[in-house]
Enzyme design. Structure first.
Site, PDB file in Angstrom:
ATOM      1  N   HIS A   1      -8.446 -49.175 -59.799  1.00  0.00           N
ATOM      2  CA  HIS A   1      -7.933 -49.182 -61.170  1.00  0.00           C
ATOM      3  C   HIS A   1      -9.053 -49.534 -62.151  1.00  0.00           C
ATOM      4  CE1 HIS A   1      -4.055 -49.988 -58.973  1.00  0.00           C
ATOM      5  NE2 HIS A   1      -3.691 -49.004 -59.769  1.00  0.00           N
TER       6      HIS A   1
ATOM      7  N   GLY B   1      -5.928 -42.228 -60.635  1.00  0.00           N
ATOM      8  CA  GLY B   1      -6.677 -42.350 -59.387  1.00  0.00           C
ATOM      9  C   GLY B   1      -6.518 -41.104 -58.534  1.00  0.00           C
TER      10      GLY B   1
END
Length: 162
Positions: A37, A149
């Site tokens: 993240h 992601g």
């Protein structure tokens, strides 16, 4: 870092930022933050004036209520990670009613059958939940750029189709 916990406060915040002409980068998450993240926020920081994260465990992505209940949640830890990173200007932590004001239900999407393959075979409706929450978060945050992601290949492909 601003911690925003409801839709109205977010709307006011976004409106002020847009009036100042700020470019907004956004990375939506379900929390349980990690280095992956942080790499999204690093990229967003390079390309935008303002970086916003969201933390929302989306109930419509879970067709098993036990899985939703077991999903890891440590909001204080996640906020601390974001604050310590120095990369995020605001985090949006909505309640379910902020995302689903009328009924906690997904819209239906046609992802050209991709939603029925791989993980979708055992999780019917999962990707409708993904599409619904991403669409609503985008509507609320109004990002110029978004960052996702690549860990979940199928979900990333679904987002690209969306």
């Amino acid at each position: 870092m601003e911690v925003i916990k409801n839709r109205k406060v977010l709307q006011d915040f976004i409106e002020r930022q847009k009036e100042m002409g700020k470019r907004i980068g956004f990375a939506p998450t379900m929390g349980a933050l990690h280095k992956g993240h942080l790499s999204l926020y690093e990229e967003a920081r390079k390309e935008n004036d303002l970086v916003i994260s969201s933390i929302f465990v989306n109930p419509t992505q879970f067709n098993n209520p036990e899985d939703l209940e077991k999903y890891p949640r440590d909001i204080n830890r996640d906020i601390l990670i974001l604050q310590n990173s120095g990369l995020v200007d605001a985090v949006y932590i909505p309640e379910v009613a902020d995302i689903y004001p009328e009924k906690t239900e997904s819209q239906h999407y046609d992802f050209d059958g991709l939603e029925n393959e791989m993980e979708g075979k055992s999780r019917p409706g999962h990707f409708d939940g993904v599409g619904t929450v991403v669409e609503e978060l985008f509507r609320q945050v109004q990002p110029d750029s978004a960052y996702f992601g690549e860990k979940d290949f199928q979900q990333l492909a679904i987002i690209k189709k969306w």
